[in-house]
Scaffold this motif. Structure first.
Motif, PDB file in Angstrom:
ATOM      1  N   UNK A  94      46.564  44.973  72.856  1.00 35.89           N
ATOM      2  CA  UNK A  94      46.774  43.544  73.059  1.00 35.89           C
ATOM      3  C   UNK A  94      46.593  42.799  71.744  1.00 35.89           C
ATOM      4  N   UNK A  95      47.339  41.713  71.607  1.00 39.40           N
ATOM      5  CA  UNK A  95      47.183  40.865  70.428  1.00 39.40           C
ATOM      6  C   UNK A  95      45.980  39.934  70.563  1.00 39.40           C
ATOM      7  N   UNK A  96      45.341  39.960  71.737  1.00 42.28           N
ATOM      8  CA  UNK A  96      44.204  39.065  71.949  1.00 42.28           C
ATOM      9  C   UNK A  96      43.046  39.390  71.002  1.00 42.28           C
ATOM     10  N   UNK A  97      42.898  40.664  70.643  1.00 48.60           N
ATOM     11  CA  UNK A  97      41.826  41.032  69.710  1.00 48.60           C
ATOM     12  C   UNK A  97      42.096  40.435  68.333  1.00 48.60           C
ATOM     13  N   UNK A  98      43.353  40.469  67.908  1.00 50.26           N
ATOM     14  CA  UNK A  98      43.729  39.847  66.632  1.00 50.26           C
ATOM     15  C   UNK A  98      43.403  38.356  66.649  1.00 50.26           C
ATOM     16  N   UNK A  99      43.836  37.658  67.687  1.00 51.13           N
ATOM     17  CA  UNK A  99      43.578  36.220  67.772  1.00 51.13           C
ATOM     18  C   UNK A  99      42.087  35.929  67.880  1.00 51.13           C
ATOM     19  N   UNK A 100      41.388  36.740  68.679  1.00 53.79           N
ATOM     20  CA  UNK A 100      39.951  36.518  68.851  1.00 53.79           C
ATOM     21  C   UNK A 100      39.172  36.755  67.576  1.00 53.79           C
ATOM     22  N   UNK A 101      39.539  37.790  66.829  1.00 56.18           N
ATOM     23  CA  UNK A 101      38.833  38.086  65.585  1.00 56.18           C
ATOM     24  C   UNK A 101      39.037  36.988  64.552  1.00 56.18           C
ATOM     25  N   UNK A 102      40.276  36.502  64.404  1.00 59.61           N
ATOM     26  CA  UNK A 102      40.548  35.446  63.430  1.00 59.61           C
ATOM     27  C   UNK A 102      39.870  34.135  63.817  1.00 59.61           C
ATOM     28  N   UNK A 103      39.859  33.839  65.112  1.00 58.66           N
ATOM     29  CA  UNK A 103      39.159  32.632  65.569  1.00 58.66           C
ATOM     30  C   UNK A 103      37.657  32.766  65.351  1.00 58.66           C
ATOM     31  N   UNK A 104      37.121  33.958  65.621  1.00 55.40           N
ATOM     32  CA  UNK A 104      35.691  34.185  65.421  1.00 55.40           C
ATOM     33  C   UNK A 104      35.318  34.065  63.950  1.00 55.40           C
ATOM     34  N   UNK A 105      36.204  34.505  63.065  1.00 59.49           N
ATOM     35  CA  UNK A 105      35.939  34.376  61.626  1.00 59.49           C
ATOM     36  C   UNK A 105      35.781  32.912  61.237  1.00 59.49           C
TER      37      UNK A 105
END
Length: 398
Positions: free
Chosen positions: A244-255
């Motif tokens: 899922x691309x949700x991990x990519x979005x979540x990681x960048x938002x968390x950063x």
């Protein structure tokens, strides 16, 4: 800090330039989705902007030490504002025009960075600079957190050329609103040496501060390896490991969220060994490639990026504050330009080398090497005695 009209004007100018800088690649990405330009065209335009940035940074450092810093900011913002509509004009018509205009915009962006850094030291008293730098970096992080959704919403109402013109208005704000700095003695005609010679004088000033050379080496190593590796590998891991691309979005938002927390923490805390604390924060970036290496739950990847974001601001704010405090004010812009030239300038080199390295050796060894570099480089920098407080020691008098 915002009770000071001068700082409020400075903050507004820096924020406007930051939004305009961030928005260009995002808006052009929307243009790719609309088929106004091709993905190859997007790469050419962004590469041209990077070339313009790198070419302008050292020159701007010299000019901002020669002339009033506000004047350099004004010219930089005006140039970027004038060139941005040409990118919109060339969209779908001339890739050459778009690339040339993007290079000029990049030059304006590169010129304003060292000038703003030096202007902050003139506008803000020394005992308030850490708060000021934290407020400035908070504006950048808030922008990157909320601006994608806002820009996507605006894209429903107006087309991408209109959005590009709006960034030209932001550059105009950056050019016109900053306050005046201190009155400095003008450089006489006899003192106007060649640009290269004056930039070398800035390098000599930087060499007088071992903590600066050590910290800049660590920062450059972390950005060129850890930042580049995670930028290439994170999308692949998000897709292949987690599906899922949700991990990519979540990681960048968390950063970004972590960076916001880090900027707040650095204002609240004043460790005695501030330089060591900042370098420890920088080393936290190593957890990002490490989380991509190991088969951990997605939440661990997101947490690692939040820690990396917090750590980078725990480094950035004391780093900028120390440069403004320790470096000779007459050479501050040149030393700052050296900082931006190496730390940001080598990031594209890292991105260009990481992908072939992954193809040759696989993602595992590359991530191991990058994580090790992120942990080791700040540790080696901390060995330099003056790195303890990012300040001159008795053996390195000013």
């Amino acid at each position: 800090m915002f009770r000071s009209p001068s700082f409020l004007r400075l903050w507004t100018g820096v924020t406007a330039s930051g939004i305009a800088t961030w928005a260009l690649p995002f808006i052009l990405g929307l243009a790719v989705l609309e088929r106004s330009i091709t993905p190859v065209g997007l790469g050419v335009v962004l590469a041209a902007r990077t070339v313009g940035f790198l070419a302008a940074v050292p020159v701007a450092g010299v000019l901002a030490d020669r002339h009033p810093r506000r004047r350099v900011v004004r010219w930089a913002g005006t140039v970027a504002a004038a060139a941005t509509p040409l990118i919109a004009l060339g969209m779908g018509r001339s890739l050459l025009l778009m690339a040339a205009a993007a290079a000029v915009v990049g030059a304006g962006q590169g010129a304003c960075r060292p000038a703003y850094q030096a202007l902050t030291a003139e506008v803000v008293a020394e005992d308030r600079r850490q708060q000021a730098n934290a407020a400035l970096t908070l504006s950048v992080r808030v922008t990157t957190l909320v601006a994608p959704g806002l820009t996507a919403l605006l894209a429903v109402l107006v087309d991408t050329p209109a959005l590009l013109v709006a960034t030209a208005a932001l550059w105009s704000v950056s050019a016109l609103i900053p306050p005046a700095g201190v009155d400095r003695a003008p450089v006489t005609a006899g003192g106007r040496t060649r640009l290269a010679s004056e930039f070398l004088d800035g390098i000599r000033e930087a060499r007088r501060h071992p903590w600066f050379l050590a910290g800049l080496g660590a920062l450059t190593a972390v950005i060129a390896t850890g930042y580049s590796a995670t930028g290439v590998v994170l999308p692949l891991v998000s897709r292949d490991r987690y599906g899922t691309e949700a991990v990519l979005a979540g990681a960048l938002t968390a950063y970004t969220a972590g960076a916001l927390v880090g900027a707040v923490l650095v204002v609240r805390g004043h460790p005695r060994a501030q330089g060591w604390a900042a370098l420890a924060g920088l080393a936290c970036y190593g957890f990002a490639p490490l989380s991509l290496l190991l088969p951990v739950p997605a939440a661990v990847v997101v947490a690692a990026y939040a820690l990396a974001g917090a750590g980078i601001e725990l480094f950035n704010v004391p780093w900028f504050t120390a440069i403004q405090r320790e470096v000779d004010p007459r050479a501050l812009a040149r030393v700052s330009s050296l900082d931006f030239l190496l730390s940001y300038g080598l990031a594209p080199v890292g991105l260009a080398l990481i992908a072939p390295a992954i193809d040759a050796f696989g993602p595992g060894p590359v991530l191991v090497a990058c994580a090790a570099t992120c942990f080791a480089a700040p540790a080696l920098a901390a060995v330099v005695p003056s790195s303890r407080g990012f300040a001159a020691t008795r053996s390195t008098p000013r």
